[in-house]
Enzyme design. Structure first.
Site, PDB file in Angstrom:
ATOM      1  CG  ASP A  48     -27.075  29.839  39.853  1.00 25.03           C
ATOM      2  OD1 ASP A  48     -25.973  29.702  39.303  1.00 25.03           O
ATOM      3  OD2 ASP A  48     -28.076  30.253  39.258  1.00 25.03           O
ATOM      4  CG  ASP A  49     -22.632  30.968  39.553  1.00 30.64           C
ATOM      5  OD1 ASP A  49     -22.940  30.066  38.764  1.00 30.64           O
ATOM      6  OD2 ASP A  49     -22.525  32.154  39.213  1.00 30.64           O
ATOM      7  CB  CYS A  82     -26.164  28.793  34.525  1.00 26.54           C
ATOM      8  SG  CYS A  82     -25.479  29.937  35.742  1.00 26.54           S
ATOM      9  CG  ASP A 330     -25.213  26.113  38.504  1.00 21.84           C
ATOM     10  OD1 ASP A 330     -24.443  26.440  39.431  1.00 21.84           O
ATOM     11  OD2 ASP A 330     -25.932  26.942  37.901  1.00 21.84           O
TER      12      ASP A 330
END
Length: 594
Positions: A48-49, A82, A330
């Protein structure tokens, strides 16, 4: 344990060859691939990120997936935030088609995702067991939904942004892990850390399904390196950012913050509002960004260990050679580039570029793919490999053929977008945009008509906006035309190729067979019809060796006769580059007269 699919993998590659140089229709490819082979397991690990640069903290993942498979270093996410990005992964569509236009209602969030028409539904329908662990899409937490459609087993986050004290919906109820009443800094509580718990569940799922003949799709979605709630993992040190596992806390205390040329950019006057109004970062802001970078890097160390455990579980169960394993994120993140201390959701490379590594049946070992890729392509790749049939057109292309010939380019253009062109009040804020990314250029148009143009080949850090440079007038006009077509594309219209063709000398008949003479072998590349932008360069190769570059019409080249005679049927290749930066590799194999 299911029987090995080594021979079947070769059949898969043959079935998918139309993806390599054809129109890339994943529906046709899926049907062809699924007809004659036992299908692979599919495991997708998503962080994530995570930035592309932060893969430096994941040497195990790079070795086990990239070293044993294919790395796609130029992979772009359609919307660098996201929920829209994850919706693209589950639908295979650009945001303007799937309609998830943000992280929260009314324009974004779980409620805008048509969950009945998503990847797990297609896979389950085609015979897969489907398992999800971790973060899903924003808004699922408060939706009141238990298990979304398409999932055979579900461990979905109901309190997502916490490394301790998080909640998962599983076995029909919401369970809390690592209660906030516990001391997360107590070494007796290491199993509460979310990354480790998710890995444990992934390994257990593999062990349970390995004996079955049914293939499985496993989605493992970690929180790291996204910021987490203040509690846990050393609240004072990493309070407002990612939380590392206790065993990794402090390991990167001396890690320097990367300072590429775009870091705290000296001159942002050519950037659109509000970037042009940003002041240079202060020492205090740089110190916060440095701390953020170190905590994020430490949080990735546990994912790196998790990937190693997942690979080990697949190997121990005999499933590794029969599993398509994908690692990605993402969206990216800023660490001071262009004076942006943190965050994402902007068009620059630090936010839109993401890691992508793929290992599995039919994927060559240790290759680096030259062409650009997008996150919508991951969906098409999985559907093709699984023989699943999507119930709507996909905007991406399968990447299986790209890995088979990693040096070839496919004339690609990718769409990057943020938000919708029409606001409820009819008053765009001006920060929303659509952009087209080709192998060479990025062209951006904001809803208030601000423009950015970057020559990525010459300026990879996007320091010089060429919007007003007269030398790029034709480039800008061509890219604006491409963006006009791509901005509302769907399915095939999102993955069109330049209309080029390779013309070779006419064969002669010798000894009863047709062949071509090597002595006066002139090849050329031509446009078919008037639909393509002008050609600006053609590079020729014979038997994978350079044989000349032409930069003006009529784009003809006499090919090297020695190279032509080096093989009985040498491969002729030509990379045709259009003025808009799309590059298409054309190929033919010819018989040379002896």
């Amino acid at each position: 344990m299911r029987a090995t699919k080594a021979a079947a993998a070769l059949a898969a590659v043959a079935a998918l060859v139309l993806l390599q140089l054809g129109d890339g229709d994943p529906d046709r490819a899926a049907a062809a691939a699924g007809a004659d082979r036992q299908r692979p397991n599919i495991v997708v690990v998503m962080s994530d990120d995570q930035t592309l640069e932060e893969m430096r903290f994941m040497p195990k993942t790079e070795r086990l997936l990239g070293g044993a498979g294919a790395t796609f270093p130029d992979t772009t996410t359609n919307w660098p935030i996201c929920c829209p990005s994850r919706a693209t992964f589950f639908t295979g569509q650009y945001a303007h088609n799937h309609g998830v236009l943000g992280n929260s209602a009314p324009m974004g969030g779980y409620g805008n995702l048509d969950v009945e028409h998503t990847l797990p539904v297609w896979l389950q329908r085609s015979g897969y067991s489907t398992i999800h662990i971790g973060k899903f899409v924003n808004g699922y937490e408060t939706s009141g939904v238990g298990v979304p459609p398409g999932w055979s087993e579900w461990h979905g986050s109901k309190r997502t942004y916490a490394y301790y004290g998080y909640q998962l919906f599983e076995a029909g109820e919401v369970l809390t892990y690592g209660s906030l009443d516990e001391d997360p800094d107590d070494p007796a509580e290491p199993a509460s850390y979310s990354t480790d718990v998710y890995t444990d569940k992934a390994v257990r799922a593999i062990d349970e399904r390995a004996p079955s003949a049914q293939p499985f799709f496993l989605s493992v979605s970690y929180l790291a390196p996204h910021a987490g709630e203040p509690e846990g993992g050393g609240a004072s040190r990493c309070a407002d950012t990612a939380k590392p596992a206790l065993r990794h806390a402090g390991l990167l205390d001396d890690e320097p913050l990367p300072v590429p040329p775009s870091f705290n950019e000296a001159d942002v006057s050519d950037k659109p509002r509000p970037i042009s109004r940003f002041e240079p970062m202060t020492p205090e802001q740089i110190a916060r960004t440095t701390k953020n970078y170190r905590c994020r890097g430490e949080s990735l160390l546990a994912i790196d260990e998790g990937v190693k455990r997942i690979v080990a579980a697949l190997r121990a169960s005999g499933e590794l050679r029969d599993t398509l394993l994908i690692y990605t994120s993402d969206n990216g993140f800023f660490h001071g580039e262009h004076r942006i201390g943190s965050g994402k959701n902007r068009v620059y490379e630090e936010a839109v570029r993401v890691p992508l590594l793929i290992r599995g049946p039919g994927i060559p070992r240790g290759v680096e793919v030259a062409d650009i890729a997008g996150n919508a392509d991951i969906t098409a790749t999985i559907a093709a490999a699984a023989g699943a049939r999507p119930d709507h057109p996909l905007d991406g292309r399968s990447l299986l053929g790209f890995a088979e010939h990693p040096e070839r380019l496919h004339g690609r253009e990718l769409l990057i977008e943020q938000d919708a062109p029409t606001k409820p009040n009819g008053n765009p804020r001006g920060t929303e945009y659509q952009a087209v990314r080709t192998s060479r250029y990025k062209f951006v148009r904001y809803w208030d008509n601000q423009v950015e143009l970057y020559d990525i080949r010459r300026d990879p850090y996007e320091l010089e906006n060429l919007r007003a440079d007269p030398a790029y007038d034709e480039v800008r006009q061509a890219l604006a035309q491409r963006l006009e077509k791509l901005g509302d594309c769907a399915g095939k219209s999102c993955r069109t190729k330049p209309a080029l063709r390779l013309k070779l000398p006419e064969p002669v008949r010798k000894d009863g067979a047709k062949c071509r003479t090597a002595g006066d072998f002139v090849a050329s590349v031509r446009r078919r019809g008037d639909g393509s932008a002008p050609l600006v360069r053609v590079s020729f190769r014979v038997a994978e060796q350079p044989s000349g570059t032409v930069r003006s019409a009529p784009f003809k080249q006499k090919l090297n006769s020695r190279l032509l005679r080096s093989e009985r049927k040498p491969l002729i290749e030509a990379d045709g580059e259009l003025i808009d930066g799309r590059i298409l590799t054309l190929t033919d194999r010819v018989r040379i007269c002896r």
